[in-house]
Design an enzyme around this catalytic site. Structure first.
Site, PDB file in Angstrom:
ATOM      1  N   GLY A 207       0.829  -1.207   0.000  1.00 36.02           N
ATOM      2  CA  GLY A 207       0.000   0.000   0.000  1.00 36.02           C
ATOM      3  C   GLY A 207       0.852   1.241   0.000  1.00 36.02           C
ATOM      4  N   ASN A 208       0.227   2.381   0.202  1.00 32.49           N
ATOM      5  CA  ASN A 208       0.999   3.630   0.294  1.00 32.49           C
ATOM      6  C   ASN A 208       0.376   4.553   1.329  1.00 32.49           C
ATOM      7  OD1 ASN A 208      -0.972   5.412  -1.081  1.00 32.49           O
ATOM      8  ND2 ASN A 208      -0.532   4.069  -2.825  1.00 32.49           N
ATOM      9  N   ARG A 209       1.021   5.686   1.534  1.00 37.10           N
ATOM     10  CA  ARG A 209       0.654   6.573   2.635  1.00 37.10           C
ATOM     11  C   ARG A 209      -0.432   7.582   2.293  1.00 37.10           C
ATOM     12  NH1 ARG A 209       4.496   6.455   6.666  1.00 37.10           N
ATOM     13  NH2 ARG A 209       6.540   5.677   6.038  1.00 37.10           N
TER      14      ARG A 209
END
Ligand code: C5P
Length: 408
Positions: A207-209
């Protein structure tokens, strides 16, 4: 620090005004609460006094030597009415001054924002529709209400927008009083927001932020400018659904691609604010991947579709109307090949969209923050610097650029 007047109408949503009051006092503003007499049937005077730290009156005959019916409005930097009932808006539209709140509304020369809350029938009644129009003609901002559960078992349009959202829009009006013109009335806007999650197995993902805040701010501001907005949201921070917006949830880039592909044919504006994973695991394990000795197995990756690029290609092929405005985002860091802006220019050329919003990221910038800064690059070569400001303010600047190139 600004002088904020929070007007409270007599509706069941009056209790939600408490969190709005708290928001503004905690941000360091000076808050005066002016409820109507009927608002005090729902929330006691003591609550409003304790939360604002100031005395609370409803009539024009209290504290007469201080002339509050004139002074509070004159001194205000923002008047925010939440909830605004049908009756209160009718009185305000007619220019009545029969209590302290309506008198204050007449004397205020600052931005005035009404956050309506009422049953759908009342919201849709021609009398209310006309009153809303009159208030807008007089320069006030009347927010689009949310749809959803109303008092009792009813659902429909007329729900008070989330207090967090009202507070953000109030802050926006302090930053820029003309931020919410109704210039996108009826325009169909499709926004993607948040991050994607690419599963590895039933419990793990890449995933990412991305917090989704910028995309949500765009959806929120577009809806409040009159647009018909669909928001396709991936993983986000705990954000309230923007009022008047259709929210669709996705998890993976492939799901996002499918939603955008079908919906982009029926939109006037596509804004790809989502942080889409460029890669996904080549295969997804059916069961949790077990530890395999000391050496972890490498994760083999596959490429995700470039959704923005696909939309531009579909437009060139005539599958998406030629007039559809396509906006991309670029989160960039400078490196040995060039600065943030150089990379942005190169990306605009490569993606072929009409506008590219370039943000500098890294070092706590952009991701998850409430403020943002950057540039809007247009395919004609115009470059607009976006000074540091709230993501809601940045959204309104992006929508100004969109509004400027929309063919209608
Ligand atoms: O190439 P890059 O990921 O930096 O491009 C960012 C822009 O492209 C954003 O608007 C993002 O939403 C979009 N994008 C996309 N599909 C991908 C990757 C990014 O639509 N697979």
């Amino acid at each position: 620090m600004s002088n904020i007047v929070i007007g409270v109408g007599g509706g069941i949503a009056a209790y939600k005004a408490c969190s709005i009051i708290r928001h503004f006092t905690e941000s360091g503003h000076h808050v005066r609460v002016i409820p109507t007499e009927s608002a005090l049937e729902f929330v006691g005077r003591a609550t409003f006094e304790a939360l604002s730290g100031n005395p609370v009156q409803t009539g024009v005959f209290a504290d007469v030597p201080q002339v509050p019916h004139v002074r509070l409005g004159q001194e205000a930097d923002l008047v925010l009415v939440a909830p605004a009932t049908a009756d209160l808006m009718a009185r305000a539209a007619a220019g009545r001054a029969d209590d302290l709140l309506t008198a204050t509304l007449l004397t205020a020369r600052c931005p005035v924002v009404f956050a309506p809350a009422m049953h759908t029938e009342m919201w849709e009644h021609p009398a209310t529709v006309a009153n809303v129009q009159t208030l807008r003609d007089h320069g006030a901002t009347v927010l689009t209400p949310a749809s959803g559960r109303l008092t009792g078992a009813d659902t429909g349009a007329g729900r008070l927008p989330d207090p967090q959202e009202i507070a953000l829009l109030g802050e926006l009006m302090l930053e820029r009083p003309d931020a919410l013109p109704r210039d996108l009335e009826g325009v169909r806007v499709l926004v993607s927001a948040g991050g994607t999650r690419e599963p590895l197995d039933p419990v793990r993902f890449l995933g990412n932020r991305s917090s989704g805040k910028q995309g949500y701010a765009l959806a929120r501001a577009a809806a409040q400018r009159g647009a018909r907005v669909t928001l396709v949201a991936g993983t986000t921070a705990d954000l309230a659904d923007p009022a008047g917006v259709d929210v669709i949830r996705i998890t993976t880039a492939d799901q996002l691609a499918a939603e955008i592909a079908t919906r982009a044919t029926e939109t006037d504006v596509l804004i790809m604010a989502a942080a889409v994973a460029d890669f996904k695991p080549l295969s997804v394990a059916d069961s949790k991947i077990k530890k395999n000795g000391d050496r972890p197995a490498p994760i083999e990756l596959d490429t995700n579709p470039d959704i923005l690029r696909a939309a531009v290609t579909a437009r060139a092929a005539g599958d998406i109307t030629a007039e559809t405005v396509i906006v991309g985002f670029a989160a960039e860091t400078g490196d040995e090949h060039g600065g943030v802006l150089d990379h942005g220019r190169e990306k605009l050329a490569r993606k072929g969209c009409d506008l590219l919003v370039v943000n500098a990221v890294g070092d706590g910038k952009a991701f998850g923050m409430d403020d943002n800064t950057g540039w809007i690059l247009a395919d004609g070569g115009q470059e607009t610097a976006l000074p540091l400001g709230s993501k809601t303010l940045m959204a309104t600047r992006i929508l100004d650029s969109v509004s400027g190139i929309l063919k209608r």
